[in-house]
Motif scaffolding. Structure first.
Motif, PDB file in Angstrom:
ATOM      1  N   ALA B  76     -12.164  -2.744  12.844  1.00  0.00           N
ATOM      2  CA  ALA B  76     -12.161  -1.473  12.141  1.00  0.00           C
ATOM      3  C   ALA B  76     -13.586  -1.628  11.087  1.00  0.00           C
ATOM      4  O   ALA B  76     -14.082  -2.925  11.054  1.00  0.00           O
ATOM      5  CB  ALA B  76     -11.031  -1.639  11.028  1.00  0.00           C
ATOM      6  N   THR B  77     -14.122  -0.648  10.469  1.00  0.00           N
ATOM      7  CA  THR B  77     -15.163  -0.580   9.794  1.00  0.00           C
ATOM      8  C   THR B  77     -14.720  -0.861   8.252  1.00  0.00           C
ATOM      9  O   THR B  77     -15.128  -0.118   7.582  1.00  0.00           O
ATOM     10  CB  THR B  77     -15.831   0.743  10.083  1.00  0.00           C
ATOM     11  OG1 THR B  77     -15.922   1.073  11.485  1.00  0.00           O
ATOM     12  CG2 THR B  77     -17.258   0.456   9.310  1.00  0.00           C
ATOM     13  N   VAL B  78     -14.350  -2.138   8.219  1.00  0.00           N
ATOM     14  CA  VAL B  78     -14.024  -2.628   6.656  1.00  0.00           C
ATOM     15  C   VAL B  78     -14.671  -3.972   6.493  1.00  0.00           C
ATOM     16  O   VAL B  78     -14.872  -4.529   7.560  1.00  0.00           O
ATOM     17  CB  VAL B  78     -12.660  -2.872   6.719  1.00  0.00           C
ATOM     18  CG1 VAL B  78     -11.926  -1.260   6.640  1.00  0.00           C
ATOM     19  CG2 VAL B  78     -11.910  -3.448   7.568  1.00  0.00           C
ATOM     20  N   ARG B 104     -18.913  -4.486   9.834  1.00  0.00           N
ATOM     21  CA  ARG B 104     -19.745  -4.226  11.246  1.00  0.00           C
ATOM     22  C   ARG B 104     -20.755  -2.856  10.986  1.00  0.00           C
ATOM     23  O   ARG B 104     -21.594  -2.895  11.761  1.00  0.00           O
ATOM     24  CB  ARG B 104     -18.651  -3.920  12.282  1.00  0.00           C
ATOM     25  CG  ARG B 104     -17.892  -2.483  12.119  1.00  0.00           C
ATOM     26  CD  ARG B 104     -16.919  -2.323  13.479  1.00  0.00           C
ATOM     27  NE  ARG B 104     -16.152  -1.197  13.366  1.00  0.00           N
ATOM     28  CZ  ARG B 104     -15.224  -1.027  14.208  1.00  0.00           C
ATOM     29  NH1 ARG B 104     -15.129  -1.707  15.182  1.00  0.00           N
ATOM     30  NH2 ARG B 104     -14.661   0.255  14.384  1.00  0.00           N
TER      31      ARG B 104
ATOM     32  N   GLY C  12     -15.730   7.212  11.484  1.00  0.00           N
ATOM     33  CA  GLY C  12     -15.686   5.565  11.277  1.00  0.00           C
ATOM     34  C   GLY C  12     -14.385   5.124  12.154  1.00  0.00           C
ATOM     35  O   GLY C  12     -14.107   3.963  11.865  1.00  0.00           O
ATOM     36  N   GLU C  17      -8.671   3.346  20.079  1.00  0.00           N
ATOM     37  CA  GLU C  17      -8.502   1.817  19.487  1.00  0.00           C
ATOM     38  C   GLU C  17      -7.066   1.745  18.882  1.00  0.00           C
ATOM     39  O   GLU C  17      -6.356   0.742  18.840  1.00  0.00           O
ATOM     40  CB  GLU C  17      -9.623   1.489  18.801  1.00  0.00           C
ATOM     41  CG  GLU C  17     -10.916   1.158  19.630  1.00  0.00           C
ATOM     42  CD  GLU C  17     -12.026   0.799  18.915  1.00  0.00           C
ATOM     43  OE1 GLU C  17     -11.976   0.343  17.565  1.00  0.00           O
ATOM     44  OE2 GLU C  17     -13.198   0.560  19.644  1.00  0.00           O
ATOM     45  N   SER C  87      -3.320  -5.876  12.473  1.00  0.00           N
ATOM     46  CA  SER C  87      -4.689  -5.989  11.923  1.00  0.00           C
ATOM     47  C   SER C  87      -5.333  -4.632  12.077  1.00  0.00           C
ATOM     48  O   SER C  87      -5.876  -4.126  11.110  1.00  0.00           O
ATOM     49  CB  SER C  87      -5.151  -7.271  11.961  1.00  0.00           C
ATOM     50  OG  SER C  87      -6.516  -7.165  11.148  1.00  0.00           O
ATOM     51  N   THR C  88      -5.612  -4.265  13.350  1.00  0.00           N
ATOM     52  CA  THR C  88      -6.408  -3.304  13.677  1.00  0.00           C
ATOM     53  C   THR C  88      -5.761  -1.954  13.200  1.00  0.00           C
ATOM     54  O   THR C  88      -6.504  -1.085  12.440  1.00  0.00           O
ATOM     55  CB  THR C  88      -6.399  -3.270  15.273  1.00  0.00           C
ATOM     56  OG1 THR C  88      -7.103  -4.167  16.051  1.00  0.00           O
ATOM     57  CG2 THR C  88      -7.219  -2.029  15.531  1.00  0.00           C
ATOM     58  N   ASN C  91      -6.094  -2.103   9.169  1.00  0.00           N
ATOM     59  CA  ASN C  91      -7.359  -1.929   8.538  1.00  0.00           C
ATOM     60  C   ASN C  91      -7.977  -0.675   8.896  1.00  0.00           C
ATOM     61  O   ASN C  91      -8.555  -0.291   7.969  1.00  0.00           O
ATOM     62  CB  ASN C  91      -8.303  -2.928   9.231  1.00  0.00           C
ATOM     63  CG  ASN C  91      -7.886  -4.419   8.359  1.00  0.00           C
ATOM     64  OD1 ASN C  91      -8.318  -4.354   7.319  1.00  0.00           O
ATOM     65  ND2 ASN C  91      -7.471  -5.355   8.910  1.00  0.00           N
ATOM     66  N   ASN C  92      -7.710   0.219   9.878  1.00  0.00           N
ATOM     67  CA  ASN C  92      -8.033   1.501  10.200  1.00  0.00           C
ATOM     68  C   ASN C  92      -7.341   2.337   9.324  1.00  0.00           C
ATOM     69  O   ASN C  92      -7.894   3.390   8.865  1.00  0.00           O
ATOM     70  CB  ASN C  92      -7.942   1.770  11.660  1.00  0.00           C
ATOM     71  CG  ASN C  92      -9.146   1.357  12.410  1.00  0.00           C
ATOM     72  OD1 ASN C  92     -10.205   1.682  12.300  1.00  0.00           O
ATOM     73  ND2 ASN C  92      -9.029   0.169  13.376  1.00  0.00           N
ATOM     74  N   ILE C  94      -6.685   1.817   6.362  1.00  0.00           N
ATOM     75  CA  ILE C  94      -7.260   1.771   4.980  1.00  0.00           C
ATOM     76  C   ILE C  94      -8.554   2.453   5.078  1.00  0.00           C
ATOM     77  O   ILE C  94      -8.983   2.902   4.143  1.00  0.00           O
ATOM     78  CB  ILE C  94      -7.734   0.170   4.733  1.00  0.00           C
ATOM     79  CG1 ILE C  94      -6.282  -0.529   4.140  1.00  0.00           C
ATOM     80  CG2 ILE C  94      -8.841  -0.045   3.649  1.00  0.00           C
ATOM     81  CD1 ILE C  94      -6.645  -1.754   3.727  1.00  0.00           C
ATOM     82  N   VAL C  95      -9.183   2.348   6.172  1.00  0.00           N
ATOM     83  CA  VAL C  95     -10.550   3.037   6.483  1.00  0.00           C
ATOM     84  C   VAL C  95     -10.323   4.845   6.281  1.00  0.00           C
ATOM     85  O   VAL C  95     -10.909   5.211   5.292  1.00  0.00           O
ATOM     86  CB  VAL C  95     -11.287   3.050   7.829  1.00  0.00           C
ATOM     87  CG1 VAL C  95     -12.504   4.009   7.898  1.00  0.00           C
ATOM     88  CG2 VAL C  95     -11.348   1.641   8.083  1.00  0.00           C
TER      89      VAL C  95
END
Lengths: 213, 204, 155
Positions: B76-78, B104, C12, C17, C87-88, C91-92, C94-95
């Motif tokens: 992820a982009t974090v 990243r 982003g 995924e 986690s993937t 966290n995404n 969160i994005v």
């Protein structure tokens, strides 16, 4: 799949197999199943209470059942279950995993017409109809279901390199080819968001001889 | 757990090029002994919601190396935190943390390597394979005053791709840049490569 | 490639995924949910959501998933060895959340209220279940959420 513990070994691998939204329920007999074992199928939407018996798949001996019509809403989620009955042993019921045809279906190769000319090859991709209905009742094509769907076309030029075309339209033409030469074309359907990719449709075509000399 | 007598690895840093992320650290040395290292990570979610949770790196749960490819861990982009500890037999060091979290979107994007060839009258390009996150913007033009530029998006590298059918005897130039949608960035353009189209088309 | 929930734009995030991550957990997680007769993200929650409503609804749902579902479900995930996929997803999410800025303009009140009613329908169904059962069911319905979000995703 889970419902009753199968101590008698009558039934296993109850699952959906889906291709271009043709949704077939399949299962296997177990070690103790016999040719007399009969199977009955029920299905429902996830979130609904009532199971519905699938007409035509009650007390059958075959180990598959076409549930395409019953599960044709591609954005819905379904369950199906099979009950196996055999003389001398208690019946066994097993349920599928939660099924979504949108996620599970595989894509068949496209239907394509390859038309050779003197210095080019034209490729016409024909739409693929599915059993999925729109709200006004017409059959939807794969393109209407997957808004990210596109076609990838490759023309292999004597094993050294490939010519690439891709897009959402249905008509393509590879230009600048040598007359009277054989080429291998391969056309694939892709829906990247759900990571689906069909097997390629392959056509072997020869450009026409150049009779202008 | 085992009393920490080993010193913790120092100077953790991440080197990232073209979305390949390498975590590195200084060695912990014990004469005549082989020290192993263990890498763990947490994304922003873990650090915000459950900071006690660390995830073992997919590549380096026990490695002798002084670096670890954490590309597959970063999904992820974090900002991501990393930590490393040293292990020698039953002895383990304290954890050593990366000083600043790594995101990243800071990766260095280099102009893609490419090979431009001509086959008969066909202009063909082959780009380096940088992995599934990459696409390439290819620009090509006929080298003459006022010539228009043509643009093509090439989805993946390491396959020779036909760009255009050209006129014989003319000179054509090509340049390319790498695009990474997951971080919304692109590399600089490569230096243009020019190819002269030979005479009549050769049998293909 | 980006999400466009009405005027809210999110970049982003590579949706394929997220699907891949969920698919590695799907059967493990959904098999834990034995109540096939109850669905939290009912059709009424997600059907015919207008573009304008979508940013509000996405914000509410993702916030709930991050703060309640993922946070409390995490301990179960650890034992399923799918920490990485979890986690993937988290966290995404969160994005996406960090870029969703639903408008606070008064003119949007009827729309935000309509989205809120949809969210309450979901949360009411969640609260009607035992907490552990609700967490398992909600996590198992991430594919229903992704299927809805996909309508707003543009390559």
């Amino acid at each position: 799949a889970h419902t009753t513990v199968d101590i008698s070994g009558l039934l296993q691998h109850v699952k959906f197999q889906s291709s271009n939204f043709e949704n077939i329920l399949t299962w296997d007999g177990g070690p103790t199943s016999t040719s007399d074992t009969v199977y009955s199928v029920e299905y429902k939407k996830y979130g609904e209470r009532k199971w519905l018996a699938k007409a035509g798949c009650q007390r059958i001996t075959q180990k598959f059942c076409n549930l395409t019509m019953e599960t044709r809403n591609h954005t819905e989620f379904y369950y199906a279950k099979v009950t196996a009955v055999s003389a001398g042993v208690p019946p066994v019921t097993k349920m599928t995993d939660r099924f979504s045809s949108l996620q599970h279906t595989t894509i068949k190769p496209p239907d394509v017409t390859c038309i050779p000319k003197v210095r080019s090859i034209q490729m016409l991709v024909h739409p693929t109809l599915t059993p999925v209905l729109s709200e006004d009742g017409h059959q939807l094509t794969l393109e209407e279901i997957f808004h990210d769907l596109f076609y990838r076309l490759e023309l292999h030029v004597n094993h050294t390199y490939q010519m690439h075309l891709e897009g959402k339209q249905r008509e393509y033409e590879f230009l600048g080819l040598t007359p009277d030469t054989e080429f291998l074309g391969s056309i694939t359907i892709l829906t990247p968001i759900l990571s689906k990719e069909s097997a390629p449709y392959v056509c072997r075509v020869k450009t026409l001889p150049d009779r202008t000399w | 757990d085992a009393v920490s007598v080993l010193p913790a690895p120092q100077n953790l840093s991440v080197q990232s090029t073209n979305m390949k992320h390498l975590l590195m650290w200084n060695p912990v040395t014990r004469p005549g002994e082989t020290v192993f290292y263990c890498v763990e990570y947490q994304g922003e979610y873990e650090s915000l919601y459950m900071s006690h949770i660390w995830i073992p790196s997919s590549q380096c749960s026990s490695t002798k190396s002084l670096e670890c490819d954490v590309t597959d861990d970063i999904t992820a982009t974090v900002p991501y935190n990393f930590r490393v500890k040293a292990m020698l037999g039953s002895q383990t060091s304290a954890w050593s943390n990366l000083e600043h979290p790594f995101n990243r979107n800071a990766t260095v994007l280099t102009p893609p390597r490419m090979e431009v060839t001509e086959h008969g009258l066909h202009l063909v390009i082959e780009l380096e394979d940088l992995g599934p996150q990459f696409e390439f913007l290819v620009v090509y033009w006929r080298r003459e005053p006022g010539a228009a530029e043509h643009v093509k998006v090439v989805r993946s590298g390491d396959i020779p791709v036909h760009l255009e059918t050209m006129e014989s005897g003319a000179m054509y130039c090509v340049k390319a840049q790498a695009l990474v949608k997951a971080i919304g960035r692109h590399s600089a353009f490569s230096q243009p490569t020019c190819v002269e189209m030979q005479g009549e088309s050769l049998p293909l | 490639q980006e999400f466009r929930f009405g005027s809210c734009q999110v970049t982003g995030v590579v949706l394929p995924e997220l699907w891949e991550a969920f698919w590695t957990m799907k059967n493990t997680v959904q098999t834990q949910d034995d109540i096939t007769s109850v669905r939290l993200l009912k059709p009424q929650v997600l059907r015919n959501v207008s573009d304008a409503e979508s940013c509000y609804l996405a914000h509410s749902l993702l916030k709930f998933y991050l703060n309640t579902v993922f946070k409390n479900y995490h301990s179960k995930i650890a034992k399923f060895k799918v920490l990485r996929s979890f986690s993937t997803l988290a966290n995404n999410f969160i994005v996406i959340m960090s870029q969703l800025q639903p408008s606070k303009d008064n003119s949007m009140l009827p729309i935000s209220e309509s989205a809120h009613q949809r969210f309450l329908l979901f949360r009411r169904a969640f609260k009607q279940l035992d907490t552990e059962v609700a967490l398992v069911k909600a996590f198992g319905e991430v594919d229903i959420l992704l299927t809805w979000m996909q309508k707003f995703y543009h390559l």
